[in-house]
Design an enzyme around this catalytic site. Structure first.
Site, short mmCIF file in Angstrom:
data_model
loop_
_atom_site.label_atom_id
_atom_site.label_comp_id
_atom_site.label_asym_id
_atom_site.label_seq_id
_atom_site.Cartn_x
_atom_site.Cartn_y
_atom_site.Cartn_z
N ARG A 117 26.86 38.43 44.04
CA ARG A 117 26.36 39.41 43.09
C ARG A 117 25.16 38.84 42.36
NH1 ARG A 117 29.62 40.90 37.68
NH2 ARG A 117 30.03 38.69 37.86
N THR A 121 21.14 42.61 38.42
CA THR A 121 21.16 43.97 38.96
C THR A 121 22.59 44.44 39.25
OG1 THR A 121 21.06 43.20 41.24
CG2 THR A 121 18.96 43.56 40.11
N ASP A 213 36.93 35.70 37.02
CA ASP A 213 36.09 35.53 38.20
C ASP A 213 36.88 34.75 39.26
OD1 ASP A 213 32.69 35.14 38.79
OD2 ASP A 213 34.20 34.21 40.07
N ASP A 216 35.29 31.52 40.80
CA ASP A 216 35.28 30.40 39.84
C ASP A 216 36.68 29.82 39.65
OD1 ASP A 216 32.59 30.66 39.51
OD2 ASP A 216 32.69 31.68 37.57
C1 PRP Z 1 33.32 38.67 43.60
C2 PRP Z 1 34.48 39.05 44.48
C3 PRP Z 1 33.91 40.17 45.31
C4 PRP Z 1 32.97 40.83 44.32
C5 PRP Z 1 33.65 42.07 43.82
O1 PRP Z 1 32.43 37.90 44.30
O2 PRP Z 1 34.96 37.99 45.27
O3 PRP Z 1 33.21 39.74 46.45
O4 PRP Z 1 32.78 39.93 43.24
O5 PRP Z 1 32.79 42.78 43.00
P1 PRP Z 1 32.22 44.22 43.38
O6 PRP Z 1 33.38 45.01 43.91
O7 PRP Z 1 31.71 44.74 42.07
O8 PRP Z 1 31.14 44.06 44.40
P2 PRP Z 1 31.09 37.31 43.62
O9 PRP Z 1 29.96 38.25 43.87
O10 PRP Z 1 31.38 36.93 42.21
O11 PRP Z 1 30.80 36.03 44.53
P3 PRP Z 1 31.71 34.73 44.84
O12 PRP Z 1 32.77 35.15 45.81
O13 PRP Z 1 30.73 33.80 45.45
O14 PRP Z 1 32.30 34.21 43.55
N1 URA Z 2 34.64 39.70 40.73
C1 URA Z 2 35.58 38.89 40.22
O1 URA Z 2 35.72 37.74 40.67
N2 URA Z 2 36.34 39.34 39.20
C2 URA Z 2 36.20 40.57 38.70
O2 URA Z 2 36.95 40.95 37.78
C3 URA Z 2 35.22 41.41 39.24
C4 URA Z 2 34.47 40.94 40.26
#
Ligand code: PRP
Ligand code: URA
Length: 224
Positions: A117, A121, A213, A216
């Site tokens: 993400r 944006t 998260d 994390d």
């Molecule tokens: C998190 C999660 C999903 C996404 C969900 O990943 O693992 O992939 O957010 O959010 P959305 O439904 O609003 O798209 P993140 O983008 O934080 O990346 P990461 O897995 O590298 O922590």
């Molecule tokens: N991604 C996460 O890891 N947690 C949330 O709550 C939303 C998006």
């Protein structure tokens, strides 16, 4: 995550989603949600819940007869029919689910879609894409712990469809009604399985009550 739409969450009655209700899942998920839970425990509980989800997600796999001999004589057993299925992890948090799925489905092929993400944006940006061959002939289970706005899942599924996948399913740990609605709209052909359907998104696009998260917490990127 993609564009969060804070405000009132959609009515859950209209959503097409399967929630894997099970006392052990609820128990383990409560441990994961607790902010006091450390990464090592978080990862282990996630792996255990993923195993339950893997059973649920494969409940309708086609089977065929298999003739075998037990020590007491011949019998007709059954075996999974068709090509090996594919697990696709949405990086990076998807890998936290992948391990438990592979415990139950050790012969599955594995693909990866790298999406992160953009925090400004709130859109998902792709940085990696690698999937097994003959994807059009295989059942594809896309795994990611969190379905928040649904942007990441929807984009990942669009990329997989462009690459030829036709038989897809999405599996997550915690879903927001907003994300389910988005996925139902963008990909009505893709069933969703989740361990929990939460209340809503907050104005930062995080699931409430959620667990924070996921990436994390799995990998201990942020100190408390
Ligand atoms: C998190 C999660 C999903 C996404 C969900 O990943 O693992 O992939 O957010 O959010 P959305 O439904 O609003 O798209 P993140 O983008 O934080 O990346 P990461 O897995 O590298 O922590
Ligand atoms: N991604 C996460 O890891 N947690 C949330 O709550 C939303 C998006």
């Amino acid at each position: 995550m993609n564009q969060a739409a804070p405000g009132s969450a959609p009515s859950t009655a209209a959503l097409d989603v399967r929630v894997a209700n099970h006392p052990m899942i609820a128990h383990k998920l409560t441990i994961m949600r607790d902010k006091a839970t450390v990464s090592a425990v978080f990862r282990q509980r996630l792996r255990e819940i993923s195993q339950y989800l893997a059973y649920e997600a494969t409940r309708d796999l086609p089977v065929e007869d298999k003739q075998i001999d037990t020590p007491l004589g011949p019998m007709t057993g059954s075996q999974i029919a068709g090509r090996k299925l594919v697990l696709v992890s949405i990086l990076r948090a998807g890998n936290g689910l992948l391990d438990g799925f592979l415990d139950i489905l050790p012969d599955a092929r594995v693909g990866f879609v790298g999406l992160a993400r953009n925090e400004e944006t709130l859109k998902a940006e792709e940085y990696y894409f690698k999937i097994p061959n003959k994807i059009e002939q295989r059942r594809v289970l896309v795994v990611d712990p969190m379905l928040a706005t649904g942007g990441s899942a929807s984009d990942a599924i669009s990329h997989l469809k462009k690459a030829g996948a036709v038989n897809l399913q999405f599996c997550c740990l915690v879903a927001a009604p907003e994300g389910v609605e988005r996925l139902n709209r963008d990909h009505p052909d893709v069933p969703i399985l989740t361990a929990a359907l939460d209340e809503r998104l907050n104005d930062l696009g995080y699931i409430v009550p959620g667990l924070g998260d996921a990436g994390d917490r799995i990998y201990g990127t942020q100190d408390a």
